[in-house]
Design an enzyme around this catalytic site. Structure first.
Site, mmCIF file in Angstrom:
data_model
loop_
_atom_site.group_PDB
_atom_site.id
_atom_site.type_symbol
_atom_site.label_atom_id
_atom_site.label_comp_id
_atom_site.label_asym_id
_atom_site.label_seq_id
_atom_site.Cartn_x
_atom_site.Cartn_y
_atom_site.Cartn_z
ATOM 1 N N GLY A 19 0.788 -1.234 0.000
ATOM 2 C CA GLY A 19 0.000 0.000 0.000
ATOM 3 C C GLY A 19 0.817 1.279 0.000
ATOM 4 O O GLY A 19 0.270 2.379 -0.075
ATOM 5 N N SER A 23 3.186 0.400 -7.097
ATOM 6 C CA SER A 23 2.641 0.240 -8.461
ATOM 7 C C SER A 23 2.441 1.602 -9.107
ATOM 8 O O SER A 23 2.731 1.778 -10.298
ATOM 9 C CB SER A 23 1.289 -0.466 -8.447
ATOM 10 O OG SER A 23 1.344 -1.585 -7.635
ATOM 11 N N TYR A 52 -5.154 -14.916 2.714
ATOM 12 C CA TYR A 52 -5.574 -13.938 3.731
ATOM 13 C C TYR A 52 -6.620 -14.518 4.687
ATOM 14 O O TYR A 52 -6.725 -14.074 5.819
ATOM 15 C CB TYR A 52 -6.096 -12.650 3.067
ATOM 16 C CG TYR A 52 -4.959 -11.680 2.716
ATOM 17 C CD1 TYR A 52 -4.294 -10.981 3.716
ATOM 18 C CD2 TYR A 52 -4.530 -11.506 1.413
ATOM 19 C CE1 TYR A 52 -3.258 -10.105 3.419
ATOM 20 C CE2 TYR A 52 -3.500 -10.633 1.096
ATOM 21 C CZ TYR A 52 -2.859 -9.938 2.115
ATOM 22 O OH TYR A 52 -1.829 -9.073 1.821
ATOM 23 N N ASP A 87 7.796 -3.560 -10.213
ATOM 24 C CA ASP A 87 7.012 -3.345 -8.996
ATOM 25 C C ASP A 87 7.321 -4.484 -8.018
ATOM 26 O O ASP A 87 6.894 -5.616 -8.246
ATOM 27 C CB ASP A 87 5.534 -3.367 -9.414
ATOM 28 C CG ASP A 87 4.571 -3.298 -8.260
ATOM 29 O OD1 ASP A 87 5.000 -3.110 -7.107
ATOM 30 O OD2 ASP A 87 3.361 -3.443 -8.518
HETATM 31 N N1 LIG Z 1 1.884 9.445 -4.248
HETATM 32 C C1 LIG Z 1 0.635 9.095 -3.891
HETATM 33 N N2 LIG Z 1 -0.174 9.991 -3.330
HETATM 34 C C2 LIG Z 1 -1.408 9.640 -2.941
HETATM 35 N N3 LIG Z 1 -1.934 8.415 -3.075
HETATM 36 C C3 LIG Z 1 -1.165 7.479 -3.621
HETATM 37 C C4 LIG Z 1 0.165 7.760 -4.057
HETATM 38 N N4 LIG Z 1 0.713 6.603 -4.535
HETATM 39 C C5 LIG Z 1 -0.234 5.668 -4.415
HETATM 40 N N5 LIG Z 1 -1.366 6.183 -3.894
HETATM 41 C C6 LIG Z 1 -2.599 5.451 -3.614
HETATM 42 O O1 LIG Z 1 -2.335 4.519 -2.555
HETATM 43 C C7 LIG Z 1 -2.929 3.257 -2.820
HETATM 44 C C8 LIG Z 1 -1.843 2.181 -2.861
HETATM 45 O O2 LIG Z 1 -0.974 2.450 -3.947
HETATM 46 P P1 LIG Z 1 -0.282 1.279 -4.777
HETATM 47 O O3 LIG Z 1 0.576 1.951 -5.806
HETATM 48 O O4 LIG Z 1 -1.312 0.298 -5.262
HETATM 49 O O5 LIG Z 1 0.622 0.627 -3.623
HETATM 50 P P2 LIG Z 1 1.484 -0.703 -3.608
HETATM 51 O O6 LIG Z 1 1.735 -1.102 -5.040
HETATM 52 O O7 LIG Z 1 2.742 -0.311 -2.895
HETATM 53 O O8 LIG Z 1 0.714 -1.705 -2.833
HETATM 54 C C9 LIG Z 1 -3.684 3.399 -4.141
HETATM 55 O O9 LIG Z 1 -5.034 3.671 -3.834
HETATM 56 C C10 LIG Z 1 -3.025 4.593 -4.810
HETATM 57 O O10 LIG Z 1 -3.900 5.275 -5.671
HETATM 58 N N1 LIG Z 2 5.620 -12.997 -1.021
HETATM 59 C C1 LIG Z 2 4.402 -12.618 -0.580
HETATM 60 N N2 LIG Z 2 3.820 -13.274 0.434
HETATM 61 C C2 LIG Z 2 2.601 -12.917 0.888
HETATM 62 N N3 LIG Z 2 1.895 -11.917 0.379
HETATM 63 C C3 LIG Z 2 2.442 -11.237 -0.631
HETATM 64 C C4 LIG Z 2 3.718 -11.526 -1.142
HETATM 65 N N4 LIG Z 2 3.992 -10.639 -2.127
HETATM 66 C C5 LIG Z 2 2.919 -9.848 -2.235
HETATM 67 N N5 LIG Z 2 1.995 -10.204 -1.341
HETATM 68 C C6 LIG Z 2 0.645 -9.637 -1.185
HETATM 69 C C7 LIG Z 2 0.572 -8.361 -0.428
HETATM 70 C C8 LIG Z 2 -0.584 -7.650 -1.088
HETATM 71 O O1 LIG Z 2 -1.810 -8.076 -0.518
HETATM 72 C C9 LIG Z 2 -0.547 -8.134 -2.534
HETATM 73 C C10 LIG Z 2 0.097 -7.186 -3.498
HETATM 74 O O2 LIG Z 2 1.168 -6.478 -2.897
HETATM 75 P P1 LIG Z 2 1.374 -4.888 -3.105
HETATM 76 O O3 LIG Z 2 2.407 -4.498 -2.098
HETATM 77 O O4 LIG Z 2 0.046 -4.224 -2.917
HETATM 78 O O5 LIG Z 2 1.844 -4.759 -4.526
HETATM 79 O O6 LIG Z 2 0.177 -9.347 -2.499
#
Ligand SMILES: Nc1ncnc2c1ncn2[C@@H]1O[C@H](COP(=O)(O)OP(=O)(O)O)[C@@H](O)[C@H]1O
Ligand SMILES: Nc1ncnc2c1ncn2[C@H]1C[C@H](O)[C@@H](COP(=O)(O)O)O1
Length: 213
Positions: A19, A23, A52, A87
């Site tokens: 989060g 990405s 989960y 990513d």
């Molecule tokens: N720089 C930012 N500012 C505000 N919100 C963001 C930013 N980057 C990501 N988000 C929001 O935070 C949430 C998680 O982002 P995401 O890129 O999916 O995270 P991750 O890939 O690390 O799990 C999404 O709802 C996204 O739109």
């Molecule tokens: N290696 C992993 N083991 C357990 N869960 C994982 C692993 N890699 C990713 N995940 C989970 C965590 C999130 O629920 C989703 C996607 O990850 P994100 O950081 O949002 O890209 O997969």
């Protein structure tokens, strides 16, 4: 080479807890650079939702699945000759997730050993290219939790806060020890993915880190 001094065949990997914004930043940096993206595909993962709901039952299956997926991605990057923003790194699977589940007893010790030996045989060899730079995203836990909430994946929202707290602590320790490739640390309050100047500033720093290698 481009104006940022980033080679056209570079591999930039974005790391950080769930989060935090990997990405989103991956897509923004790749667009700015004209690079390809290697994204984590959550929607077609056959184990993630089950995992989960029952960590103990599915953690080994999920780790093997992620290992295979990331290895295929790595091969694709290699065969395409680089020029990718990726990513999440493969190092986080073992250094954060698998270890955390083994330590908390939701992955059994034999499964963890099998997973680790497979990981080492596949990844920790001179044949596996490390990223040119790992961009590590960090921010406060409340900001990250509100991003998880806002993104709205039900399986993550239903998960206890203590899971995310533990992951957050592990990430903070892990990055301090990480030395498989150069690292650029970025605070999530200090950039704006929608602002080209802000993305350029990050890419200038990425270029500097790569040039120092
Ligand atoms: N720089 C930012 N500012 C505000 N919100 C963001 C930013 N980057 C990501 N988000 C929001 O935070 C949430 C998680 O982002 P995401 O890129 O999916 O995270 P991750 O890939 O690390 O799990 C999404 O709802 C996204 O739109
Ligand atoms: N290696 C992993 N083991 C357990 N869960 C994982 C692993 N890699 C990713 N995940 C989970 C965590 C999130 O629920 C989703 C996607 O990850 P994100 O950081 O949002 O890209 O997969």
């Amino acid at each position: 080479m481009n104006k940022y001094n980033i080679p056209a065949n570079a591999l930039i990997t974005v790391a950080g807890t769930v989060g935090v914004g990997k990405s989103t930043l991956t897509a923004a940096l790749a667009e700015r650079l004209g690079f390809k993206t290697s994204l984590e595909k959550v929607d077609h993962n056959p184990y993630l939702e089950k995992f989960y709901h029952d960590f103990e039952r599915w953690s080994f299956h999920l780790q093997i699945y992620f290992l295979a997926e990331r290895f295929k991605e790595q091969k694709n990057i290699f065969l395409s000759g680089g020029g990718f923003v990726q990513d999440r790194s493969i190092y986080e699977d073992t250094g954060i997730f698998a270890k955390m589940h083994a330590d908390q007893g939701t992955m059994n010790p034999t499964d963890y050993e099998t997973y680790t030996s497979l990981f080492e045989a596949m990844v920790m060899t001179p044949f596996f290219p490390h990223p040119d730079v790992l961009v590590y995203l960090e921010g406060s836990l409340p900001s990250i939790l509100s991003r998880i909430e806002e993104r709205g994946r039900e399986m993550e929202i239903q998960t206890e806060r203590s899971y995310w707290e533990q992951m957050y602590r592990r990430y903070s320790n892990w990055i301090n020890e990480f030395d498989a490739c150069p690292v650029l640390r970025l605070n999530i309050d200090e950039y704006d993915v929608h602002d080209p100047a802000s993305m350029d500033a990050i890419l200038v720093e990425v270029g500097k880190v790569i040039s120092k290698k």
